[in-house]
Design a protein around this motif. Structure first.
Motif, mmCIF file in Angstrom:
data_model
loop_
_atom_site.group_PDB
_atom_site.id
_atom_site.type_symbol
_atom_site.label_atom_id
_atom_site.label_comp_id
_atom_site.label_asym_id
_atom_site.label_seq_id
_atom_site.Cartn_x
_atom_site.Cartn_y
_atom_site.Cartn_z
ATOM 1 N N MET A 50 0.815 -1.212 0.000
ATOM 2 C CA MET A 50 0.000 0.000 0.000
ATOM 3 C C MET A 50 0.851 1.265 0.000
ATOM 4 O O MET A 50 0.402 2.321 -0.437
ATOM 5 C CB MET A 50 -0.965 -0.004 1.186
ATOM 6 C CG MET A 50 -1.986 -1.132 1.145
ATOM 7 S SD MET A 50 -2.988 -1.193 2.650
ATOM 8 C CE MET A 50 -3.934 -2.701 2.368
ATOM 9 N N TYR A 51 2.090 1.171 0.525
ATOM 10 C CA TYR A 51 2.988 2.333 0.453
ATOM 11 C C TYR A 51 4.218 2.030 -0.408
ATOM 12 O O TYR A 51 5.276 2.645 -0.275
ATOM 13 C CB TYR A 51 3.371 2.863 1.838
ATOM 14 C CG TYR A 51 3.980 1.885 2.825
ATOM 15 C CD1 TYR A 51 5.355 1.798 2.977
ATOM 16 C CD2 TYR A 51 3.183 1.100 3.649
ATOM 17 C CE1 TYR A 51 5.929 0.941 3.909
ATOM 18 C CE2 TYR A 51 3.725 0.234 4.587
ATOM 19 C CZ TYR A 51 5.101 0.160 4.700
ATOM 20 O OH TYR A 51 5.658 -0.709 5.625
ATOM 21 N N ALA A 52 4.034 1.067 -1.317
ATOM 22 C CA ALA A 52 5.028 0.754 -2.351
ATOM 23 C C ALA A 52 6.370 0.314 -1.787
ATOM 24 O O ALA A 52 7.419 0.557 -2.387
ATOM 25 C CB ALA A 52 5.215 1.947 -3.293
ATOM 26 N N ASP A 53 6.344 -0.362 -0.630
ATOM 27 C CA ASP A 53 7.563 -0.947 -0.087
ATOM 28 C C ASP A 53 7.766 -2.350 -0.661
ATOM 29 O O ASP A 53 8.890 -2.828 -0.747
ATOM 30 C CB ASP A 53 7.489 -1.001 1.443
ATOM 31 C CG ASP A 53 8.834 -1.294 2.075
ATOM 32 O OD1 ASP A 53 9.827 -0.657 1.666
ATOM 33 O OD2 ASP A 53 8.898 -2.144 2.982
ATOM 34 N N VAL A 54 6.667 -2.992 -1.012
ATOM 35 C CA VAL A 54 6.699 -4.275 -1.720
ATOM 36 C C VAL A 54 6.026 -4.060 -3.075
ATOM 37 O O VAL A 54 4.851 -3.683 -3.126
ATOM 38 C CB VAL A 54 5.966 -5.378 -0.935
ATOM 39 C CG1 VAL A 54 5.798 -6.634 -1.790
ATOM 40 C CG2 VAL A 54 6.726 -5.717 0.346
ATOM 41 N N PRO A 55 6.741 -4.271 -4.185
ATOM 42 C CA PRO A 55 6.140 -4.057 -5.505
ATOM 43 C C PRO A 55 5.115 -5.139 -5.821
ATOM 44 O O PRO A 55 5.207 -6.267 -5.333
ATOM 45 C CB PRO A 55 7.343 -4.134 -6.462
ATOM 46 C CG PRO A 55 8.354 -4.952 -5.732
ATOM 47 C CD PRO A 55 8.162 -4.671 -4.276
ATOM 48 N N LEU A 56 4.145 -4.779 -6.632
ATOM 49 C CA LEU A 56 3.121 -5.726 -7.053
ATOM 50 C C LEU A 56 3.576 -6.464 -8.301
ATOM 51 O O LEU A 56 4.143 -5.871 -9.214
ATOM 52 C CB LEU A 56 1.811 -4.990 -7.325
ATOM 53 C CG LEU A 56 1.175 -4.345 -6.092
ATOM 54 C CD1 LEU A 56 -0.013 -3.489 -6.503
ATOM 55 C CD2 LEU A 56 0.744 -5.402 -5.084
ATOM 56 N N ARG A 57 3.296 -7.761 -8.345
ATOM 57 C CA ARG A 57 3.711 -8.569 -9.500
ATOM 58 C C ARG A 57 2.786 -8.318 -10.679
ATOM 59 O O ARG A 57 3.231 -8.172 -11.809
ATOM 60 C CB ARG A 57 3.701 -10.049 -9.117
ATOM 61 C CG ARG A 57 4.156 -10.966 -10.243
ATOM 62 C CD ARG A 57 4.392 -12.370 -9.720
ATOM 63 N NE ARG A 57 4.918 -13.216 -10.800
ATOM 64 C CZ ARG A 57 4.183 -14.080 -11.481
ATOM 65 N NH1 ARG A 57 2.909 -14.217 -11.229
ATOM 66 N NH2 ARG A 57 4.737 -14.823 -12.423
ATOM 67 N N SER A 58 1.475 -8.281 -10.410
ATOM 68 C CA SER A 58 0.529 -8.078 -11.496
ATOM 69 C C SER A 58 -0.827 -7.704 -10.908
ATOM 70 O O SER A 58 -1.045 -7.780 -9.703
ATOM 71 C CB SER A 58 0.386 -9.350 -12.344
ATOM 72 O OG SER A 58 -0.138 -10.414 -11.564
ATOM 73 N N GLY A 59 -1.741 -7.300 -11.794
ATOM 74 C CA GLY A 59 -3.089 -6.974 -11.351
ATOM 75 C C GLY A 59 -3.828 -6.182 -12.416
ATOM 76 O O GLY A 59 -3.216 -5.604 -13.316
ATOM 77 N N SER A 60 -5.145 -6.172 -12.299
ATOM 78 C CA SER A 60 -5.958 -5.361 -13.213
ATOM 79 C C SER A 60 -5.975 -3.910 -12.762
ATOM 80 O O SER A 60 -5.834 -2.988 -13.567
ATOM 81 C CB SER A 60 -7.388 -5.907 -13.275
ATOM 82 O OG SER A 60 -7.397 -7.223 -13.767
ATOM 83 N N VAL A 61 -6.181 -3.709 -11.445
ATOM 84 C CA VAL A 61 -6.210 -2.364 -10.860
ATOM 85 C C VAL A 61 -5.483 -2.410 -9.524
ATOM 86 O O VAL A 61 -5.681 -3.336 -8.737
ATOM 87 C CB VAL A 61 -7.662 -1.878 -10.637
ATOM 88 C CG1 VAL A 61 -7.666 -0.496 -9.985
ATOM 89 C CG2 VAL A 61 -8.446 -1.866 -11.944
#
Length: 222
Positions: A50-61
């Protein structure tokens, strides 16, 4: 109602291992959400996305406060974090300076320059958490509950729309923990969106809120 967080079909990965998948939920302004689940279920990883400390691998939104976390550039992450107040279990106060010095350090780091405005804001947030007469104290002179109130005051400095509290009662006795949760609910009632990770389900019974449960690599909104 203003949307604060909107995740749809998000996958979270740590060390090339899937932690959570198909994560879909929406959090709105003024809502209080408990984030629960067993140790290792992905609560901390989810909160850190939520605060971009862990990047997201994938997602629609994957939007937090109108920032697209799937596309966010590194240079823009500090601007996202200025809109989020983070409350840590272990306080993370600077031990070599007073309460006032701790709060002033954050204001300077986030671009405040006017001394009068800084002092006014520090007084304002300390009053909000019932610590207006403690600004001269050093962290080691405060009880655990008092230190956690200072941490909440620090989280409020930049008037965040979102407050993330990671096990904020974990190091506190039950009575003090209840006071901290009550304070976080007051902040939610005043318009902040609050997400609180906890193992203490009794708190959710005593202070009702919405629930996000991490279980079986899924997030279940209850």
């Amino acid at each position: 109602m203003s949307v604060i967080i909107n995740y749809k079909d998000v996958e979270i990965e740590r060390a090339e291992k899937s932690v959570l998948k198909e994560v879909t939920f929406t959090l709105n302004k003024g809502e209080f959400h408990y984030l629960v689940g067993r140790v290792g279920s992905g609560k901390s990883s989810l909160m850190k996305t939520m605060y971009a400390d862990v990047p997201l691998r994938s997602g629609s939104v994957a939007n937090v406060l109108d920032f697209d976390l799937l596309e966010i550039k590194k240079k823009n992450i500090p601007y996202l974090r200025r809109k989020i107040g983070i409350v840590f279990q272990d306080f993370q106060l600077l031990q070599d300076r007073s309460v006032n010095g701790n709060l002033k350090f954050v204001l300077r780091a986030t671009g405040w320059k006017d001394k009068r405005e800084m002092e006014d804001r520090i007084e304002e947030v300390l009053t909000m958490v019932g610590m207006a007469n403690k600004s001269y104290k050093m962290p080691h002179e405060l009880s655990g509950g008092e230190q956690q109130r200072i941490v909440i005051a620090r989280a409020l400095l930049n008037k965040p729309e979102l407050i993330l509290a990671d096990e904020p009662t974990g190091n506190l006795d039950p009575q003090t923990g209840y006071q901290i949760v009550s304070l976080l609910h007051e902040l939610s009632d005043s318009g902040h969106c609050v997400v609180m990770a906890t193992h203490n389900l009794q708190l959710a019974d005593d202070f009702p809120g919405k629930m996000l449960r991490c279980e079986g690599k899924r997030v279940i909104a209850e």
